[in-house]
Design a protein around this motif. Structure first.
Motif, mmCIF file in Angstrom:
data_model
loop_
_atom_site.group_PDB
_atom_site.id
_atom_site.type_symbol
_atom_site.label_atom_id
_atom_site.label_comp_id
_atom_site.label_asym_id
_atom_site.label_seq_id
_atom_site.Cartn_x
_atom_site.Cartn_y
_atom_site.Cartn_z
ATOM 1 N N ASP A 3 34.470 33.935 48.980
ATOM 2 C CA ASP A 3 34.477 33.144 47.567
ATOM 3 C C ASP A 3 34.782 34.011 46.447
ATOM 4 O O ASP A 3 35.658 33.707 45.573
ATOM 5 N N ILE A 4 34.411 35.215 46.464
ATOM 6 C CA ILE A 4 34.543 36.261 45.267
ATOM 7 C C ILE A 4 35.922 36.509 45.364
ATOM 8 O O ILE A 4 36.530 36.263 44.156
ATOM 9 N N GLY A 5 36.562 36.945 46.122
ATOM 10 C CA GLY A 5 37.898 37.136 46.599
ATOM 11 C C GLY A 5 38.702 36.051 45.946
ATOM 12 O O GLY A 5 39.670 36.365 45.100
ATOM 13 N N GLN A 9 37.780 33.670 43.678
ATOM 14 C CA GLN A 9 37.781 33.386 42.470
ATOM 15 C C GLN A 9 38.849 34.354 41.508
ATOM 16 O O GLN A 9 38.920 34.099 40.391
ATOM 17 N N HIS A 10 38.795 35.640 42.347
ATOM 18 C CA HIS A 10 39.889 36.692 41.404
ATOM 19 C C HIS A 10 41.064 36.566 41.970
ATOM 20 O O HIS A 10 42.211 37.387 41.703
ATOM 21 N N ASP A 11 41.635 35.346 42.548
ATOM 22 C CA ASP A 11 42.673 34.906 42.718
ATOM 23 C C ASP A 11 43.613 35.782 43.634
ATOM 24 O O ASP A 11 44.893 35.792 43.850
ATOM 25 N N TYR A 12 42.737 36.512 44.820
ATOM 26 C CA TYR A 12 43.395 37.170 45.988
ATOM 27 C C TYR A 12 43.541 35.997 46.715
ATOM 28 O O TYR A 12 43.042 35.117 47.144
ATOM 29 N N ASP A 47 45.507 39.038 51.418
ATOM 30 C CA ASP A 47 45.130 40.203 50.565
ATOM 31 C C ASP A 47 43.523 40.593 50.959
ATOM 32 O O ASP A 47 43.268 41.826 51.161
ATOM 33 N N LEU A 48 42.729 39.366 51.174
ATOM 34 C CA LEU A 48 41.417 39.626 51.622
ATOM 35 C C LEU A 48 41.160 40.169 52.905
ATOM 36 O O LEU A 48 40.411 41.120 53.419
#
Length: 128
Positions: free
Chosen positions: A103-105, A107-110, A114-115
């Protein structure tokens, strides 16, 4: 005994649930073996800087789910928990942590690819 529990006031999850979830994880991981004496409701409330009612609710839920048992006049102790339930709790705890990271990733548009790469790098760093 001071339990390694982290409470987040910003979380949408109620504090009693945060406490219960973390105690379940400590029991499932073996950090708290069967028979371990747990802090009293008041002592835990003081350690976590939350209300006695909150810690009482967490202990009641844990007892209802058979993770702990209270012996009148002696205290609260870790109960015997089956291997299947321990494994289920461990997997659920890890999945929840991974979902938060995802979710954090996002939110940072990854992107998910990429994650996944970041996750693989993190695993490699841990192995070193």
């Amino acid at each position: 005994m001071l339990l390694p529990i982290q409470i987040s006031q910003e979380s949408r999850e109620p504090i009693y649930h945060q406490i219960g979830t973390q105690i379940k994880a400590l029991i499932s991981s073996g950090y708290l073996p069967v028979g371990t004496s747990l802090p009293s409701i008041r002592a835990l409330a003081k350690d976590l800087q939350c209300s006695v009612i909150t810690t009482k609710r967490a202990y009641q839920d844990l007892e209802h789910e058979h993770f702990i048992k209270t012996v009148q006049g002696k205290g609260t102790f870790v109960a015997e928990v089956g291997l299947e339930l321990k494994e289920e709790i461990k997997q659920k705890t890890v999945r929840e942590a991974l979902n938060k990271a995802i979710d954090i990733g996002l939110q940072h548009d990854y992107k998910l690819d990429d994650l996944i790469k970041m996750f693989e790098v993190a695993i490699e760093e841990r192995r070193k």
